[in-house]
Design a protein around this motif. Structure first.
Motif, PDB file in Angstrom:
ATOM      1  N   SER A 208      40.481  43.786  35.567  1.00 44.44           N
ATOM      2  CA  SER A 208      38.832  43.232  35.597  1.00 44.44           C
ATOM      3  C   SER A 208      37.845  44.439  35.889  1.00 44.44           C
ATOM      4  CB  SER A 208      38.543  42.478  36.663  1.00 44.44           C
ATOM      5  OG  SER A 208      37.151  41.897  36.742  1.00 44.44           O
ATOM      6  N   HIS A 209      36.717  44.164  35.418  1.00 41.13           N
ATOM      7  CA  HIS A 209      35.680  45.206  35.936  1.00 41.13           C
ATOM      8  C   HIS A 209      35.268  45.542  37.363  1.00 41.13           C
ATOM      9  CE1 HIS A 209      32.829  41.971  35.318  1.00 41.13           C
ATOM     10  NE2 HIS A 209      32.069  42.474  36.175  1.00 41.13           N
ATOM     11  N   SER A 210      36.090  44.532  38.143  1.00 37.40           N
ATOM     12  CA  SER A 210      35.774  44.491  39.524  1.00 37.40           C
ATOM     13  C   SER A 210      37.197  44.584  40.256  1.00 37.40           C
ATOM     14  CB  SER A 210      35.265  43.146  39.784  1.00 37.40           C
ATOM     15  OG  SER A 210      35.310  42.864  41.038  1.00 37.40           O
ATOM     16  N   ALA A 215      32.417  43.269  42.188  1.00 36.13           N
ATOM     17  CA  ALA A 215      31.620  42.608  41.344  1.00 36.13           C
ATOM     18  C   ALA A 215      31.503  41.350  41.311  1.00 36.13           C
ATOM     19  CB  ALA A 215      31.558  43.456  40.083  1.00 36.13           C
ATOM     20  N   LYS A 216      30.272  40.380  41.183  1.00 31.87           N
ATOM     21  CA  LYS A 216      30.224  39.159  41.253  1.00 31.87           C
ATOM     22  C   LYS A 216      29.875  38.676  39.561  1.00 31.87           C
ATOM     23  CE  LYS A 216      30.822  39.079  45.536  1.00 31.87           C
ATOM     24  NZ  LYS A 216      31.990  38.341  45.853  1.00 31.87           N
ATOM     25  N   HIS A 217      30.687  38.012  39.072  1.00 32.28           N
ATOM     26  CA  HIS A 217      30.383  37.467  37.633  1.00 32.28           C
ATOM     27  C   HIS A 217      31.504  36.338  37.390  1.00 32.28           C
ATOM     28  CE1 HIS A 217      29.960  37.491  33.453  1.00 32.28           C
ATOM     29  NE2 HIS A 217      28.785  37.882  33.620  1.00 32.28           N
ATOM     30  N   ALA A 218      31.159  35.518  36.327  1.00 29.07           N
ATOM     31  CA  ALA A 218      32.069  34.459  35.953  1.00 29.07           C
ATOM     32  C   ALA A 218      33.267  34.969  35.370  1.00 29.07           C
ATOM     33  CB  ALA A 218      31.366  33.586  35.060  1.00 29.07           C
ATOM     34  N   ASP A 219      33.254  36.247  34.673  1.00 31.25           N
ATOM     35  CA  ASP A 219      34.357  36.623  34.150  1.00 31.25           C
ATOM     36  C   ASP A 219      35.401  37.209  35.386  1.00 31.25           C
ATOM     37  OD1 ASP A 219      33.646  36.334  31.673  1.00 31.25           O
ATOM     38  OD2 ASP A 219      32.827  38.352  31.196  1.00 31.25           O
ATOM     39  N   VAL A 220      34.898  37.780  36.384  1.00 32.34           N
ATOM     40  CA  VAL A 220      35.652  38.096  37.648  1.00 32.34           C
ATOM     41  C   VAL A 220      36.221  36.914  38.532  1.00 32.34           C
ATOM     42  CG1 VAL A 220      35.475  39.268  39.779  1.00 32.34           C
ATOM     43  CG2 VAL A 220      34.161  40.330  37.969  1.00 32.34           C
ATOM     44  N   ASP A 221      35.260  35.974  38.585  1.00 31.04           N
ATOM     45  CA  ASP A 221      36.018  34.691  38.775  1.00 31.04           C
ATOM     46  C   ASP A 221      37.304  34.075  38.214  1.00 31.04           C
ATOM     47  OD1 ASP A 221      33.886  34.740  40.621  1.00 31.04           O
ATOM     48  OD2 ASP A 221      32.397  33.438  39.629  1.00 31.04           O
TER      49      ASP A 221
END
Length: 331
Positions: A208-210, A215-221
C-alpha cells in the motif's frame, strides 16, 4: 547456479509432459527443440508430423510426442468426455468433435484434463482470453480457490532483499481491480506458488502507500481488510500488511515502521493493490534494476495452464515450461 538453471534442474527431475499447442509457430518449435535437448520435460506437439518437421526448419523435434487430431486414436474418447463436461452448456457431441479437431488450445486443455499431458503453455499467438477460456471451462479452479490470478517471478541481480533477489510479484497481469476478498485470495495463491516453485517459505507483504495506518484512505482500508481475511483463512501463513514497499523488503525500515512484524523487511512475495500498480511495479524493476521477469504465470486453475506474452521469445517459453512442470509436480 542461476535461478532459471535451478528451475530447469528441478523440472528435469519431475519429468513432466508439457503440451505446446501453438505447435506450428516458430518460437514454440525452437522452444520444443531446446526443452527436449536439455531434458527439461517431455513435449507434446499438436499437428501433422510432416508439417511440423517442415516448420521446425531443421531443429530437432524428433523426441516430441506428436498428436495429430485427424488420426489420434484417443480422439473419440476426448470428444465424448468434452461433450459430457459441457453438454449442460449446450455443447453437442458434434460441436465437441469440431472444437477438438479445429482448436488446438481446447485439445491441449483436454490432454491436461485427461492426464495425457501434465500442463500446457500457450499464448505466443493467442490472446489471454483464448488461452484461459478452455482452461476455465474444462479444468475449473483449484478446489478451495475462488479466483484465477497471475504472478511474475522477479530475479533481481546483486540484490540482498527478498530471497537472494528472487521475489513473486502479484497480480501484475490479470485481475484489474480486486476487492478485499479477491486480494486476499491472490495473496494466498501467490504464497503457495512461491513455495511450489522455490521450495522455501513464503513471506507475504500486502503493499500500500500506507504502513500500519500511516495514511487514511479507502484504498488503504481495502488492503488492511484483505490482510485480515487472508490471515483468518490461513493463520499459519507469514503475511502482513498494509506495508509500504520499503517497509516490506528493507530490514531496517521494516523494523522501524512495523515493529514486531515477522514479514516487514523480509518479504519475498509482494501483493500489489491493483493491476496498475502491479504492472508498473514489475516493469520498473525489470527495466531499472535489469531484473529477469518470468511470467505472467497463472495460478488458481486446477491443473497448470500458463499464458505467454505475445512478444515472448523461445527462451521465455522454455522458462515458463520449466515453471509449469514444477507446478504440475506440486499438484
Amino acid at each position: 547456479m542461476s535461478f532459471i538453471a535451478s528451475i530447469k534442474e528441478r523440472a528435469k527431475a519431475a519429468n513432466k509432459k508439457i503440451v505446446l499447442p501453438e505447435s506450428y509457430e516458430a518460437r514454440n518449435l525452437a522452444a520444443a527443440a531446446k526443452i527436449l535437448e536439455e531434458g527439461i520435460a517431455q513435449v507434446i506437439l499438436i499437428g501433422e508430423e510432416a508439417k511440423l518437421k517442415e516448420a521446425a526448419a531443421g531443429q530437432d523435434i524428433s523426441k516430441a510426442i506428436i498428436i495429430d487430431p485427424s488420426n489420434y486414436d484417443r480422439m473419440p474418447e476426448l470428444c465424448q468426455r468434452l461433450h459430457e463436461l459441457r453438454k449442460s452448456k449446450g455443447l453437442s457431441l458434434e460441436d465437441a468433435e469440431k472444437l477438438l479437431k479445429e482448436d488446438p488450445l481446447y485439445l491441449g486443455v483436454m490432454l491436461v484434463k485427461e492426464e495425457i499431458a501434465d500442463g500446457m503453455v500457450s499464448g505466443a499467438i493467442h490472446a489471454t482470453a483464448d488461452v484461459l477460456r478452455p482452461a476455465l471451462q474444462i479444468l475449473k479452479t483449484t478446489p478451495g480457490v475462488s479466483l484465477v490470478s497471475s504472478f511474475f517471478i522477479m530475479v533481481v541481480p546483486n540484490c540482498e532483499f527478498g530471497d537472494d533477489g528472487v521475489f513473486v510479484f502479484s497480480d501484475c497481469g490479470l485481475v484489474q481491480n480486486p476487492n478485499a476478498e479477491e486480494l486476499a485470495a491472490i495473496a494466498v495463491s501467490s504464497a503457495a506458488s512461491f513455495e511450489q516453485i522455490m521450495g522455501k517459505q513464503a513471506r507475504v507483504a500486502m503493499l500500500s502507500h500506507s504502513t500500519k495506518g500511516s495514511a487514511k484512505h479507502a484504498d488503504v482500508d481495502k488492503v488492511a481488510q484483505a490482510t485480515d481475511i487472508a490471515k483468518k483463512s490461513n493463520p499459519s501463513l507469514l503475511l502482513d500488511g498494509e506495508l509500504q514497499l520499503d517497509a516490506a523488503i528493507v530490514p531496517a525500515i521494516g523494523a522501524s515502521k512495523a515493529k514486531g512484524s515477522d514479514v516487514a523487511g523480509r518479504a519475498n512475495v509482494v501483493i500489489f493493490p491493483d493491476l496498475d500498480a502491479g504492472n508498473i511495479g514489475y516493469k520498473l524493476v525489470e527495466r531499472l534494476a535489469k531484473a529477469e521477469a518470468f511470467g505472467p504465470v497463472t495460478q488458481g486453475i486446477a491443473k497448470p495452464v500458463n499464458d505467454l506474452s505475445r512478444g515472448c521469445s523461445a527462451d521465455d517459453i522454455v522458462g515458463v515450461a520449466a515453471i509449469t512442470a514444477l507446478q504440475a509436480a506440486a499438484k
